[in-house]
Design an enzyme around this catalytic site. Structure first.
Site, PDB file in Angstrom:
ATOM      1  N   ARG A   1     -15.412  -3.253 -38.237  1.00 45.96           N
ATOM      2  CA  ARG A   1     -14.631  -4.156 -37.377  1.00 45.96           C
ATOM      3  C   ARG A   1     -13.179  -3.705 -37.308  1.00 45.96           C
ATOM      4  O   ARG A   1     -12.625  -3.173 -38.278  1.00 45.96           O
ATOM      5  CB  ARG A   1     -14.642  -5.582 -37.932  1.00 45.96           C
ATOM      6  CG  ARG A   1     -15.944  -6.301 -37.843  1.00 45.96           C
ATOM      7  CD  ARG A   1     -15.777  -7.731 -38.395  1.00 45.96           C
ATOM      8  NE  ARG A   1     -17.041  -8.423 -38.413  1.00 45.96           N
ATOM      9  CZ  ARG A   1     -17.860  -8.469 -39.467  1.00 45.96           C
ATOM     10  NH1 ARG A   1     -17.523  -7.865 -40.589  1.00 45.96           N
ATOM     11  NH2 ARG A   1     -18.997  -9.123 -39.397  1.00 45.96           N
TER      12      ARG A   1
ATOM     13  N   LYS B   1     -13.492 -10.764 -42.245  1.00 52.23           N
ATOM     14  CA  LYS B   1     -14.193 -11.905 -41.638  1.00 52.23           C
ATOM     15  C   LYS B   1     -15.010 -12.700 -42.655  1.00 52.23           C
ATOM     16  O   LYS B   1     -15.000 -13.928 -42.633  1.00 52.23           O
ATOM     17  CB  LYS B   1     -15.103 -11.417 -40.510  1.00 52.23           C
ATOM     18  CG  LYS B   1     -15.806 -12.542 -39.774  1.00 52.23           C
ATOM     19  CD  LYS B   1     -16.584 -12.032 -38.589  1.00 52.23           C
ATOM     20  CE  LYS B   1     -17.256 -13.178 -37.855  1.00 52.23           C
ATOM     21  NZ  LYS B   1     -17.976 -12.712 -36.666  1.00 52.23           N
TER      22      LYS B   1
ATOM     23  N   HIS C   1     -15.206  -4.037 -30.273  1.00 54.46           N
ATOM     24  CA  HIS C   1     -16.455  -4.726 -30.596  1.00 54.46           C
ATOM     25  C   HIS C   1     -17.633  -4.119 -29.823  1.00 54.46           C
ATOM     26  O   HIS C   1     -18.764  -4.114 -30.311  1.00 54.46           O
ATOM     27  CB  HIS C   1     -16.327  -6.226 -30.315  1.00 54.46           C
ATOM     28  CG  HIS C   1     -17.098  -7.061 -31.280  1.00 54.46           C
ATOM     29  ND1 HIS C   1     -16.765  -7.170 -32.607  1.00 54.46           N
ATOM     30  CD2 HIS C   1     -18.215  -7.796 -31.113  1.00 54.46           C
ATOM     31  CE1 HIS C   1     -17.635  -7.957 -33.211  1.00 54.46           C
ATOM     32  NE2 HIS C   1     -18.535  -8.349 -32.335  1.00 54.46           N
TER      33      HIS C   1
ATOM     34  N   ARG D   1     -18.930  -1.425 -31.876  1.00 52.86           N
ATOM     35  CA  ARG D   1     -19.753  -1.967 -32.961  1.00 52.86           C
ATOM     36  C   ARG D   1     -21.157  -2.295 -32.447  1.00 52.86           C
ATOM     37  O   ARG D   1     -22.155  -2.005 -33.102  1.00 52.86           O
ATOM     38  CB  ARG D   1     -19.056  -3.206 -33.522  1.00 52.86           C
ATOM     39  CG  ARG D   1     -19.673  -3.791 -34.758  1.00 52.86           C
ATOM     40  CD  ARG D   1     -18.695  -4.801 -35.374  1.00 52.86           C
ATOM     41  NE  ARG D   1     -19.321  -5.730 -36.266  1.00 52.86           N
ATOM     42  CZ  ARG D   1     -19.624  -5.498 -37.540  1.00 52.86           C
ATOM     43  NH1 ARG D   1     -19.349  -4.330 -38.070  1.00 52.86           N
ATOM     44  NH2 ARG D   1     -20.190  -6.418 -38.288  1.00 52.86           N
TER      45      ARG D   1
ATOM     46  N   HIS E   1     -23.587  -7.825 -42.555  1.00 50.47           N
ATOM     47  CA  HIS E   1     -24.100  -9.176 -42.359  1.00 50.47           C
ATOM     48  C   HIS E   1     -24.917  -9.623 -43.568  1.00 50.47           C
ATOM     49  O   HIS E   1     -25.680  -8.843 -44.122  1.00 50.47           O
ATOM     50  CB  HIS E   1     -24.993  -9.242 -41.111  1.00 50.47           C
ATOM     51  CG  HIS E   1     -24.255  -9.020 -39.844  1.00 50.47           C
ATOM     52  ND1 HIS E   1     -24.880  -8.579 -38.702  1.00 50.47           N
ATOM     53  CD2 HIS E   1     -22.948  -9.171 -39.514  1.00 50.47           C
ATOM     54  CE1 HIS E   1     -23.990  -8.474 -37.730  1.00 50.47           C
ATOM     55  NE2 HIS E   1     -22.804  -8.816 -38.205  1.00 50.47           N
TER      56      HIS E   1
ATOM     57  N   TYR F   1     -26.191  -8.562 -32.025  1.00 49.93           N
ATOM     58  CA  TYR F   1     -25.736  -7.215 -31.721  1.00 49.93           C
ATOM     59  C   TYR F   1     -26.791  -6.363 -31.043  1.00 49.93           C
ATOM     60  O   TYR F   1     -26.474  -5.503 -30.246  1.00 49.93           O
ATOM     61  CB  TYR F   1     -25.283  -6.508 -33.012  1.00 49.93           C
ATOM     62  CG  TYR F   1     -23.967  -7.004 -33.494  1.00 49.93           C
ATOM     63  CD1 TYR F   1     -22.796  -6.344 -33.165  1.00 49.93           C
ATOM     64  CD2 TYR F   1     -23.874  -8.152 -34.253  1.00 49.93           C
ATOM     65  CE1 TYR F   1     -21.576  -6.811 -33.591  1.00 49.93           C
ATOM     66  CE2 TYR F   1     -22.661  -8.637 -34.687  1.00 49.93           C
ATOM     67  CZ  TYR F   1     -21.513  -7.962 -34.352  1.00 49.93           C
ATOM     68  OH  TYR F   1     -20.301  -8.431 -34.757  1.00 49.93           O
TER      69      TYR F   1
END
Length: 183
Positions: free
Chosen positions: A36, A61, A133, A136, A159, A168
């Protein structure tokens, strides 16, 4: 973005300038590791374990500790920036603003870097996301295309739950078509 578009993007970066050296290293972290932008700008020297070829940090995050392999291409780009592009500063973050005062970059700056280089590369951007993003997302989609198992993709993205990863990868039409039965 496809693998070929990512290659075109990376080739288009002007690595002769200090700014280009920084931008290339940043985009490698985003495209090759799926990191990120908030974590890229917060990356500190202590997070890079050169002797073990690892990058390890707590994600901004989630606060979750994550460790990535320090790929040779990524490590070499970071070294190139640190030796020949990074301004002299006591700042502990690796990547700095290009104009004085040389401070830590802001996460939003990476969006401008990605958009600028996507445009420079001549990649068709109509109807597509254009920020970090999107890189990503492309990282995750390309892993899926390479038949990487979902739990591995989740781990690579940092995650805790595979449900988070589903956003995603969405629908991979080519793989879905392989599952279709003949009528």
């Amino acid at each position: 973005f496809t693998d070929e578009e990512i290659k075109t993007l990376l080739r288009s970066v002007d690595r002769a300038s200090p700014t280009g050296k920084r931008d290339y290293a940043i985009m490698l972290l985003a495209t090759k590791l799926g990191i990120r932008s908030s974590d890229i700008v917060s990356l500190k020297f202590e997070n890079i374990q050169w002797e073990n070829d690892l990058i390890s940090f707590n994600q901004a995050k989630t606060g979750k500790l994550i460790t990535y392999p320090l790929l040779p291409e990524v490590g070499n780009a970071i070294i190139d920036y640190l030796k020949f592009g990074r301004p002299v500063s006591n700042e502990s973050c690796c990547f700095l603003q290009t104009l004085p005062p040389y401070k830590k970059m802001r996460s939003g700056s990476i969006c401008g870097i990605v958009k600028f280089n996507l445009t420079r590369a001549g990649i068709n951007l109509s109807g597509r996301k254009q920020g970090p993003h999107a890189l990503r997302h492309s990282f995750a989609a390309n892993l899926l295309r390479d038949k990487t198992p979902l739990p591995v993709i989740s781990e690579a993205l940092g995650h805790s739950y595979t449900q988070s990863t589903m956003y995603y990868i969405r629908i991979d039409k080519e793989t879905l078509m392989q599952c279709a039965l003949d009528v």
